[in-house]
Write a protein that holds these residues in place. Structure first.
Motif, PDB file in Angstrom:
ATOM      1  N   UNK A  69      34.929  -6.536 -53.124  1.00 55.25           N
ATOM      2  CA  UNK A  69      35.961  -6.993 -52.179  1.00 55.25           C
ATOM      3  C   UNK A  69      37.333  -6.428 -52.528  1.00 55.25           C
ATOM      4  N   UNK A  70      37.498  -6.019 -53.787  1.00 53.53           N
ATOM      5  CA  UNK A  70      38.765  -5.416 -54.212  1.00 53.53           C
ATOM      6  C   UNK A  70      39.125  -4.215 -53.341  1.00 53.53           C
ATOM      7  N   UNK A  71      38.112  -3.449 -52.948  1.00 50.49           N
ATOM      8  CA  UNK A  71      38.362  -2.258 -52.128  1.00 50.49           C
ATOM      9  C   UNK A  71      39.033  -2.649 -50.815  1.00 50.49           C
ATOM     10  N   UNK A  72      38.602  -3.771 -50.255  1.00 53.20           N
ATOM     11  CA  UNK A  72      39.203  -4.262 -49.010  1.00 53.20           C
ATOM     12  C   UNK A  72      40.636  -4.722 -49.237  1.00 53.20           C
ATOM     13  N   UNK A  73      40.797  -5.495 -50.336  1.00 50.28           N
ATOM     14  CA  UNK A  73      42.107  -6.076 -50.633  1.00 50.28           C
ATOM     15  C   UNK A  73      43.179  -5.022 -50.778  1.00 50.28           C
ATOM     16  N   UNK A  74      42.868  -3.965 -51.547  1.00 50.29           N
ATOM     17  CA  UNK A  74      43.878  -2.952 -51.785  1.00 50.29           C
ATOM     18  C   UNK A  74      44.255  -2.243 -50.496  1.00 50.29           C
ATOM     19  N   UNK A  75      43.280  -2.026 -49.641  1.00 51.91           N
ATOM     20  CA  UNK A  75      43.578  -1.394 -48.360  1.00 51.91           C
ATOM     21  C   UNK A  75      44.588  -2.190 -47.566  1.00 51.91           C
ATOM     22  N   UNK A  76      44.232  -3.415 -47.187  1.00 50.51           N
ATOM     23  CA  UNK A  76      45.088  -4.166 -46.264  1.00 50.51           C
ATOM     24  C   UNK A  76      46.359  -4.683 -46.929  1.00 50.51           C
ATOM     25  N   UNK A  77      46.211  -5.376 -48.068  1.00 47.60           N
ATOM     26  CA  UNK A  77      47.401  -5.981 -48.670  1.00 47.60           C
ATOM     27  C   UNK A  77      48.327  -4.912 -49.238  1.00 47.60           C
ATOM     28  N   UNK A  78      47.755  -3.896 -49.868  1.00 47.42           N
ATOM     29  CA  UNK A  78      48.572  -2.823 -50.438  1.00 47.42           C
ATOM     30  C   UNK A  78      49.425  -2.153 -49.368  1.00 47.42           C
ATOM     31  N   UNK A  79      48.805  -1.810 -48.253  1.00 46.92           N
ATOM     32  CA  UNK A  79      49.544  -1.164 -47.161  1.00 46.92           C
ATOM     33  C   UNK A  79      50.613  -2.103 -46.612  1.00 46.92           C
ATOM     34  N   UNK A  80      50.282  -3.376 -46.485  1.00 45.99           N
ATOM     35  CA  UNK A  80      51.251  -4.360 -45.994  1.00 45.99           C
ATOM     36  C   UNK A  80      52.483  -4.427 -46.893  1.00 45.99           C
ATOM     37  N   UNK A  81      52.255  -4.472 -48.212  1.00 47.11           N
ATOM     38  CA  UNK A  81      53.374  -4.530 -49.157  1.00 47.11           C
ATOM     39  C   UNK A  81      54.242  -3.277 -49.035  1.00 47.11           C
ATOM     40  N   UNK A  82      53.595  -2.125 -48.936  1.00 46.19           N
ATOM     41  CA  UNK A  82      54.352  -0.862 -48.860  1.00 46.19           C
ATOM     42  C   UNK A  82      55.251  -0.800 -47.633  1.00 46.19           C
ATOM     43  N   UNK A 109      56.751   4.483 -46.038  1.00 47.91           N
ATOM     44  CA  UNK A 109      55.854   4.417 -44.884  1.00 47.91           C
ATOM     45  C   UNK A 109      54.852   5.562 -44.953  1.00 47.91           C
ATOM     46  N   UNK A 110      55.339   6.736 -45.398  1.00 49.55           N
ATOM     47  CA  UNK A 110      54.426   7.873 -45.560  1.00 49.55           C
ATOM     48  C   UNK A 110      53.362   7.563 -46.601  1.00 49.55           C
ATOM     49  N   UNK A 111      53.798   6.900 -47.694  1.00 47.15           N
ATOM     50  CA  UNK A 111      52.833   6.522 -48.730  1.00 47.15           C
ATOM     51  C   UNK A 111      51.780   5.585 -48.138  1.00 47.15           C
ATOM     52  N   UNK A 112      52.254   4.606 -47.359  1.00 46.52           N
ATOM     53  CA  UNK A 112      51.336   3.652 -46.741  1.00 46.52           C
ATOM     54  C   UNK A 112      50.365   4.375 -45.805  1.00 46.52           C
ATOM     55  N   UNK A 113      50.898   5.327 -45.046  1.00 45.88           N
ATOM     56  CA  UNK A 113      50.080   6.074 -44.093  1.00 45.88           C
ATOM     57  C   UNK A 113      49.007   6.885 -44.814  1.00 45.88           C
ATOM     58  N   UNK A 114      49.406   7.530 -45.916  1.00 47.31           N
ATOM     59  CA  UNK A 114      48.437   8.328 -46.669  1.00 47.31           C
ATOM     60  C   UNK A 114      47.372   7.430 -47.289  1.00 47.31           C
ATOM     61  N   UNK A 115      47.813   6.272 -47.816  1.00 45.88           N
ATOM     62  CA  UNK A 115      46.871   5.316 -48.400  1.00 45.88           C
ATOM     63  C   UNK A 115      45.854   4.867 -47.341  1.00 45.88           C
ATOM     64  N   UNK A 116      46.368   4.557 -46.138  1.00 43.52           N
ATOM     65  CA  UNK A 116      45.498   4.120 -45.051  1.00 43.52           C
ATOM     66  C   UNK A 116      44.545   5.238 -44.643  1.00 43.52           C
ATOM     67  N   UNK A 117      45.068   6.453 -44.598  1.00 47.76           N
ATOM     68  CA  UNK A 117      44.248   7.605 -44.208  1.00 47.76           C
ATOM     69  C   UNK A 117      43.119   7.824 -45.209  1.00 47.76           C
ATOM     70  N   UNK A 118      43.464   7.762 -46.508  1.00 46.78           N
ATOM     71  CA  UNK A 118      42.446   7.948 -47.543  1.00 46.78           C
ATOM     72  C   UNK A 118      41.400   6.848 -47.457  1.00 46.78           C
ATOM     73  N   UNK A 119      41.861   5.607 -47.234  1.00 48.82           N
ATOM     74  CA  UNK A 119      40.920   4.486 -47.128  1.00 48.82           C
ATOM     75  C   UNK A 119      39.988   4.701 -45.946  1.00 48.82           C
ATOM     76  N   UNK A 120      40.549   5.189 -44.822  1.00 46.25           N
ATOM     77  CA  UNK A 120      39.730   5.412 -43.632  1.00 46.25           C
ATOM     78  C   UNK A 120      38.703   6.511 -43.873  1.00 46.25           C
ATOM     79  N   UNK A 121      39.142   7.598 -44.526  1.00 47.40           N
ATOM     80  CA  UNK A 121      38.217   8.702 -44.807  1.00 47.40           C
ATOM     81  C   UNK A 121      37.096   8.223 -45.733  1.00 47.40           C
ATOM     82  N   UNK A 122      37.466   7.438 -46.761  1.00 50.44           N
ATOM     83  CA  UNK A 122      36.464   6.876 -47.668  1.00 50.44           C
ATOM     84  C   UNK A 122      35.459   6.041 -46.881  1.00 50.44           C
ATOM     85  N   UNK A 123      35.999   5.183 -46.015  1.00 45.77           N
ATOM     86  CA  UNK A 123      35.138   4.304 -45.233  1.00 45.77           C
ATOM     87  C   UNK A 123      34.192   5.080 -44.345  1.00 45.77           C
TER      88      UNK A 123
END
Lengths: 100, 90, 160
Positions: free
Chosen positions: B34-47, B60-74
């Motif tokens: 579940x950690x994988x989920x947490x870092x995606x949503x909460x991490x991006x929210x904090x950023x 915001x760019x960092x958040x976008x890249x994080x989200x993009x990487x998470x999406x590609x992983x998914x």
């Protein structure tokens, strides 16, 4: 006016994050916790992004914030399914009300 | 900026830490995933909150890249499951 | 150059330019780099995903997005209320059903999207059989899954 709406949206977003964490702590098994995290946290993020987007300086900056949402949603949807499948493969039985 | 961004970022961080401890405690290996989920949503929210609280739009760019990487992983996960699923079951 | 390729280049080029405009927050001085980036992305997209190999219907996508956003709000609100009420509010169970979609890609898509819809998380998709974990057995899950399936079929240009 925009500030007020933004404050409201941000607070609602934070509430959903709180609910997600609460579900994670209170729900009995990994499947139920998945429901809480996947749905509540994503909605929380959606509200936060919307709240920040309406006070962005330009339309492009606002759209950039909104663009983050579908990416995180795609990640959450696929990762949730992967976790549930893994839990099933590990033989974790879902918690049932009757068993109490 | 409404002045609420920074306190809310701290609130989300508290949420993340609490949820992290709960997820690590388990009890099963799947709970720790579940950690994988947490870092995606909460991490991006904090950023994004920190970006708006004065951290600059680079966050915001960092958040976008994080989200993009998470999406590609998914999506990679999903594709792998697809190919595996057509042949056998895990 | 055939018309299919022309249309694909125009559509994708427009989409990528729009994306670049968003990413640079509308800065004008970024368009030189943008021209190179958009060109490279366009070339890559045409190589990796040839035009007409997968056609997504725009109307279908719109209908799906509307349904999706509304239902993810519903799902989030519902699970938040359950979290506030705690364990005694839960009536979880599993549910097995048959998907009618013909090709595997939309079926995988349904299985993934269900994680964000009210009350459901997909546990296993085996061919056309889908096993779900539902958070409340008393909800009309089957009807909602069918509704979602119809929308996704339309988006992928399939008939159910």
């Amino acid at each position: 006016m925009i500030e007020l709406v933004s404050t409201l949206l941000l607070s609602v977003g934070a509430f959903f994050y709180f609910a997600g964490t609460l579900g994670l702590l209170r729900f009995p098994d990994v499947y139920c916790r998945l429901h809480a995290l996947a749905k509540a946290d994503n909605l929380g993020l959606g509200f936060i992004l919307l709240g920040l987007a309406i006070q962005a300086e330009s339309l492009a900056a606002a759209l950039k914030l909104v663009l983050i949402w579908p990416l995180v949603l795609a990640a959450s949807a696929t990762v949730s399914y992967a976790i549930a499948r893994r839990a099933d493969t590990l033989g974790i039985k879902p918690w049932r009300r009757e068993e109490r | 900026m409404t002045g609420l961004e920074f306190p809310l970022a701290l609130f989300l961080l508290t949420n993340l830490v609490v949820a992290l401890l709960a997820a690590v405690r388990g009890p099963t290996a799947a709970d720790r995933m579940l950690l994988a989920l947490l870092f995606g949503t909460t991490g991006v929210g904090i950023l994004v909150l920190l970006a708006s609280a004065g951290g600059g739009s680079a966050l915001v760019d960092v958040a976008l890249v994080l989200a993009l990487l998470a999406a590609v992983t998914g999506v990679t996960f999903a594709r792998r499951a697809w190919h595996a699923g057509e042949k056998s079951d895990d | 150059m055939n018309p299919v390729m022309m249309i694909a280049i125009l559509r994708r080029g427009a989409l990528l330019s729009f994306l670049w405009w968003i990413l640079t927050e509308g800065r004008r001085d970024a368009w030189v780099a943008g021209f190179v980036a958009i060109g490279a992305a366009l070339w890559l997209s045409l190589r990796l995903c040839a035009p007409r190999s997968t056609q997504i219907s725009v109307g279908g996508l719109g209908a799906f997005l509307g349904y999706f956003i509304w239902n993810s709000v519903r799902g989030g609100v519902q699970v938040a209320l359950l979290a506030l009420r705690g364990r005694r509010a839960l009536h979880p169970g599993t549910l097995e059903l048959q998907l009618n979609l013909a090709s595997p890609a939309p079926r995988i898509f349904v299985a993934n999207v269900l994680a964000l819809m009210p009350g459901t998380v997909s546990v296993r998709l085996n061919g056309k059989r889908l096993r779900l974990h539902v958070i409340d057995e008393r909800m009309p899950i089957v009807a909602e899954v069918k509704a979602l399936e119809v929308l996704i079929a339309r988006m992928f240009g399939e008939r159910v």
